[in-house]
Design a protein around this motif. Structure first.
Motif, PDB file in Angstrom:
ATOM      1  N   MET A  78       0.798  -1.089  -0.077  1.00  0.00           N
ATOM      2  CA  MET A  78       0.014   0.046  -0.069  1.00  0.00           C
ATOM      3  C   MET A  78       0.993   1.352  -0.196  1.00  0.00           C
ATOM      4  SD  MET A  78      -3.455   0.421   0.928  1.00  0.00           S
ATOM      5  CE  MET A  78      -4.430   1.411   1.645  1.00  0.00           C
ATOM      6  N   ARG A  79       0.534   2.286  -0.847  1.00  0.00           N
ATOM      7  CA  ARG A  79       1.449   3.450  -1.035  1.00  0.00           C
ATOM      8  C   ARG A  79       0.369   4.623  -0.401  1.00  0.00           C
ATOM      9  NH1 ARG A  79       5.946   4.134  -3.520  1.00  0.00           N
ATOM     10  NH2 ARG A  79       5.576   6.124  -4.733  1.00  0.00           N
ATOM     11  N   TYR A  80       0.660   5.171   0.960  1.00  0.00           N
ATOM     12  CA  TYR A  80       0.367   6.298   1.247  1.00  0.00           C
ATOM     13  C   TYR A  80       0.669   7.544   1.058  1.00  0.00           C
ATOM     14  CZ  TYR A  80      -1.573   2.842   4.790  1.00  0.00           C
ATOM     15  OH  TYR A  80      -1.831   1.464   5.233  1.00  0.00           O
ATOM     16  N   GLY A  81      -0.098   8.556   0.790  1.00  0.00           N
ATOM     17  CA  GLY A  81       0.401   9.954   0.592  1.00  0.00           C
ATOM     18  C   GLY A  81      -0.003  10.669   1.908  1.00  0.00           C
ATOM     19  N   LEU A  82       0.900  11.276   2.573  1.00  0.00           N
ATOM     20  CA  LEU A  82       0.665  11.802   3.881  1.00  0.00           C
ATOM     21  C   LEU A  82       0.801  13.621   3.748  1.00  0.00           C
ATOM     22  CD1 LEU A  82       2.403   9.021   5.078  1.00  0.00           C
ATOM     23  CD2 LEU A  82       0.078   9.613   6.511  1.00  0.00           C
ATOM     24  N   ILE A  83      -0.188  14.142   3.967  1.00  0.00           N
ATOM     25  CA  ILE A  83      -0.047  15.430   3.931  1.00  0.00           C
ATOM     26  C   ILE A  83      -0.526  16.353   5.178  1.00  0.00           C
ATOM     27  CG2 ILE A  83      -0.328  15.777   1.364  1.00  0.00           C
ATOM     28  CD1 ILE A  83      -3.165  16.355   1.718  1.00  0.00           C
ATOM     29  N   GLU A  85       1.575  11.335  -9.653  1.00  0.00           N
ATOM     30  CA  GLU A  85       2.558  10.768 -10.478  1.00  0.00           C
ATOM     31  C   GLU A  85       2.961   9.804  -9.361  1.00  0.00           C
ATOM     32  OE1 GLU A  85       3.728  11.906 -13.476  1.00  0.00           O
ATOM     33  OE2 GLU A  85       1.740  13.268 -13.105  1.00  0.00           O
ATOM     34  N   GLU A  86       2.635   9.380  -8.070  1.00  0.00           N
ATOM     35  CA  GLU A  86       3.280   8.867  -7.051  1.00  0.00           C
ATOM     36  C   GLU A  86       2.589   7.362  -6.939  1.00  0.00           C
ATOM     37  OE1 GLU A  86       5.888   9.026  -5.309  1.00  0.00           O
ATOM     38  OE2 GLU A  86       6.416  11.319  -5.555  1.00  0.00           O
ATOM     39  N   ARG A  87       1.481   6.968  -7.778  1.00  0.00           N
ATOM     40  CA  ARG A  87       0.744   5.758  -7.696  1.00  0.00           C
ATOM     41  C   ARG A  87       0.325   5.565  -6.152  1.00  0.00           C
ATOM     42  NH1 ARG A  87       4.134   1.905  -7.864  1.00  0.00           N
ATOM     43  NH2 ARG A  87       5.903   3.195  -7.777  1.00  0.00           N
ATOM     44  N   ILE A  88      -0.296   6.721  -5.668  1.00  0.00           N
ATOM     45  CA  ILE A  88      -0.841   6.545  -4.365  1.00  0.00           C
ATOM     46  C   ILE A  88      -1.969   5.795  -4.119  1.00  0.00           C
ATOM     47  CG2 ILE A  88      -1.760   7.996  -2.604  1.00  0.00           C
ATOM     48  CD1 ILE A  88       1.195   8.176  -2.809  1.00  0.00           C
ATOM     49  N   ASP A  89      -2.267   4.879  -3.048  1.00  0.00           N
ATOM     50  CA  ASP A  89      -3.476   4.194  -2.751  1.00  0.00           C
ATOM     51  C   ASP A  89      -4.421   4.962  -2.139  1.00  0.00           C
ATOM     52  OD1 ASP A  89      -2.849   1.632  -4.366  1.00  0.00           O
ATOM     53  OD2 ASP A  89      -1.165   1.559  -2.690  1.00  0.00           O
ATOM     54  N   THR A  90      -3.826   5.532  -1.000  1.00  0.00           N
ATOM     55  CA  THR A  90      -4.760   6.435  -0.123  1.00  0.00           C
ATOM     56  C   THR A  90      -3.993   7.593   0.502  1.00  0.00           C
ATOM     57  OG1 THR A  90      -5.984   6.125   1.777  1.00  0.00           O
ATOM     58  CG2 THR A  90      -3.906   5.104   1.937  1.00  0.00           C
ATOM     59  N   ILE A  91      -4.753   8.717   0.673  1.00  0.00           N
ATOM     60  CA  ILE A  91      -3.997  10.028   1.222  1.00  0.00           C
ATOM     61  C   ILE A  91      -4.777  10.249   2.554  1.00  0.00           C
ATOM     62  CG2 ILE A  91      -4.218  12.390   0.879  1.00  0.00           C
ATOM     63  CD1 ILE A  91      -3.781  12.011  -2.013  1.00  0.00           C
ATOM     64  N   TRP A  92      -3.885  10.509   3.613  1.00  0.00           N
ATOM     65  CA  TRP A  92      -4.229  10.760   4.710  1.00  0.00           C
ATOM     66  C   TRP A  92      -3.941  12.369   4.982  1.00  0.00           C
ATOM     67  CZ3 TRP A  92      -2.695   6.960   9.081  1.00  0.00           C
ATOM     68  CH2 TRP A  92      -3.416   5.534   8.677  1.00  0.00           C
ATOM     69  N   CYS A  93      -4.896  13.163   5.726  1.00  0.00           N
ATOM     70  CA  CYS A  93      -4.400  14.615   5.759  1.00  0.00           C
ATOM     71  C   CYS A  93      -4.557  14.822   7.260  1.00  0.00           C
ATOM     72  CB  CYS A  93      -5.492  15.658   5.153  1.00  0.00           C
ATOM     73  SG  CYS A  93      -5.505  16.992   5.496  1.00  0.00           S
ATOM     74  N   LEU A  94      -3.245  15.498   7.707  1.00  0.00           N
ATOM     75  CA  LEU A  94      -2.869  15.187   9.345  1.00  0.00           C
ATOM     76  C   LEU A  94      -3.259  16.710   9.959  1.00  0.00           C
ATOM     77  CD1 LEU A  94      -1.611  12.766   8.533  1.00  0.00           C
ATOM     78  CD2 LEU A  94       0.473  13.318   9.678  1.00  0.00           C
ATOM     79  N   GLY A  95      -4.259  17.582   9.145  1.00  0.00           N
ATOM     80  CA  GLY A  95      -4.598  18.726   9.969  1.00  0.00           C
ATOM     81  C   GLY A  95      -4.191  20.179   9.506  1.00  0.00           C
ATOM     82  N   ASP A  96      -4.828  20.794  10.130  1.00  0.00           N
ATOM     83  CA  ASP A  96      -4.499  22.468   9.804  1.00  0.00           C
ATOM     84  C   ASP A  96      -4.790  22.668   8.135  1.00  0.00           C
ATOM     85  OD1 ASP A  96      -4.047  23.367  12.330  1.00  0.00           O
ATOM     86  OD2 ASP A  96      -2.118  23.775  12.302  1.00  0.00           O
ATOM     87  N   VAL A  97      -5.969  22.364   7.567  1.00  0.00           N
ATOM     88  CA  VAL A  97      -6.226  22.712   6.360  1.00  0.00           C
ATOM     89  C   VAL A  97      -6.228  23.984   6.235  1.00  0.00           C
ATOM     90  CG1 VAL A  97      -7.731  22.338   4.667  1.00  0.00           C
ATOM     91  CG2 VAL A  97      -7.446  20.349   6.146  1.00  0.00           C
ATOM     92  N   VAL A  98      -6.819  24.760   7.340  1.00  0.00           N
ATOM     93  CA  VAL A  98      -7.060  26.401   7.218  1.00  0.00           C
ATOM     94  C   VAL A  98      -6.149  26.836   8.175  1.00  0.00           C
ATOM     95  CG1 VAL A  98      -9.452  25.527   6.632  1.00  0.00           C
ATOM     96  CG2 VAL A  98      -8.934  26.345   8.993  1.00  0.00           C
TER      97      VAL A  98
END
Ligand code: ZN
Length: 243
Positions: free
Chosen positions: A1-6, A25-38
């Motif tokens: 599994m390839r995770y994108g973490l932002i 471009e990274e063939r990511i399976d799932t993205i997790w967002c770790l907060g402070d979107v705003v």
């Protein structure tokens, strides 16, 4: 599994779009967002809409909760408090509702993600050094081998081997099954390590590899928007120097 973490997008639409393009471009399976979107940047609603189209694995940051009145602004410095008030006044109703309901952590198998610290995610402490990371390794649940964090805007990988904590040099690491790791994925929208490029992290769980990557983006447009919104000028100038 390839995770994108932002993490720590902070309303910077230009930086976020650059990272999203890079992740394609990274063939990511799932993205997790770790907060402070705003908070800080001029496009909180646009960034929220991009997150909604991207993933449901999103946790709360202190600026997300500040923007909906769930964190006391007296804990913020003047620029951060001013930006939080601006964000509060400019958020859509959907945005407010969404941010109010974000959780403090995501846990899946042996992976944990929090915005600030695994020991007390709701207190918004900082992991800035190996001694602080040592305390956090003690607080990790036994079944967690990798913990992803944000919050400091400084990308770094800490490794714990038999109770001895050290900082891994460089921006990538082959994960050893005998060790545990705390990985700060850096900030998409307001890096503070002296490198103004947007940061994101790719974790390949099959190959046990983690890498923090950087991508240039249109800093000038993000700065112009901050100035047009009459947000504190420092929030624009800092983007160019990554501080
Ligand atoms: Zn932040």
């Amino acid at each position: 599994m390839r995770y994108g973490l932002i993490s720590d997008i902070h309303g910077n639409q230009e930086a976020f779009e650059a990272v999203l393009n890079a992740l394609k471009e990274e063939r990511i399976d799932t993205i997790w967002c770790l907060g402070d979107v705003v908070g800080y940047g001029a496009n909180p609603n646009e960034c929220l809409e991009l997150v909604w189209g991207l993933t449901t694995d999103v946790i709360a940051g202190n600026h997300d909760f500040a923007a909906v009145g769930k964190v006391d602004l007296t804990y913020f410095n003047r620029n951060a408090a001013e930006a939080a008030l601006w964000t509060m006044q400019n958020l859509t109703r959907d945005g407010r509702h969404y941010l109010s309901n974000l959780p403090f952590e995501i846990k899946q198998d042996n992976i944990l993600a929090v915005h600030a610290t695994p020991s007390e995610p709701e207190k918004w402490g900082y992991i800035l050094s190996s001694p602080q990371a040592t305390l956090e390794f003690h607080a990790l649940p036994d079944d967690v081998s990798v913990c992803f964090v944000g919050h400091t805007h400084n990308p770094v990988i800490f490794r714990d081997h038999d109770g001895i904590c050290s900082e891994v040099p460089g921006n990538q690491c082959q994960l050893n099954a005998d060790c545990r790791y705390i990985v700060n994925v850096g900030s998409v929208g307001q890096p503070r390590d002296g490198d103004p490029r947007a940061a994101y992290c790719v974790y390949d769980s099959d190959n046990a590899q983690v890498e923090i990557k950087r991508i240039i983006y249109d800093v000038e447009t993000a700065q112009q928007k901050i100035r047009s919104a009459c947000l504190p000028d420092f929030l624009a100038t800092r983007l160019a120097i990554g501080r």
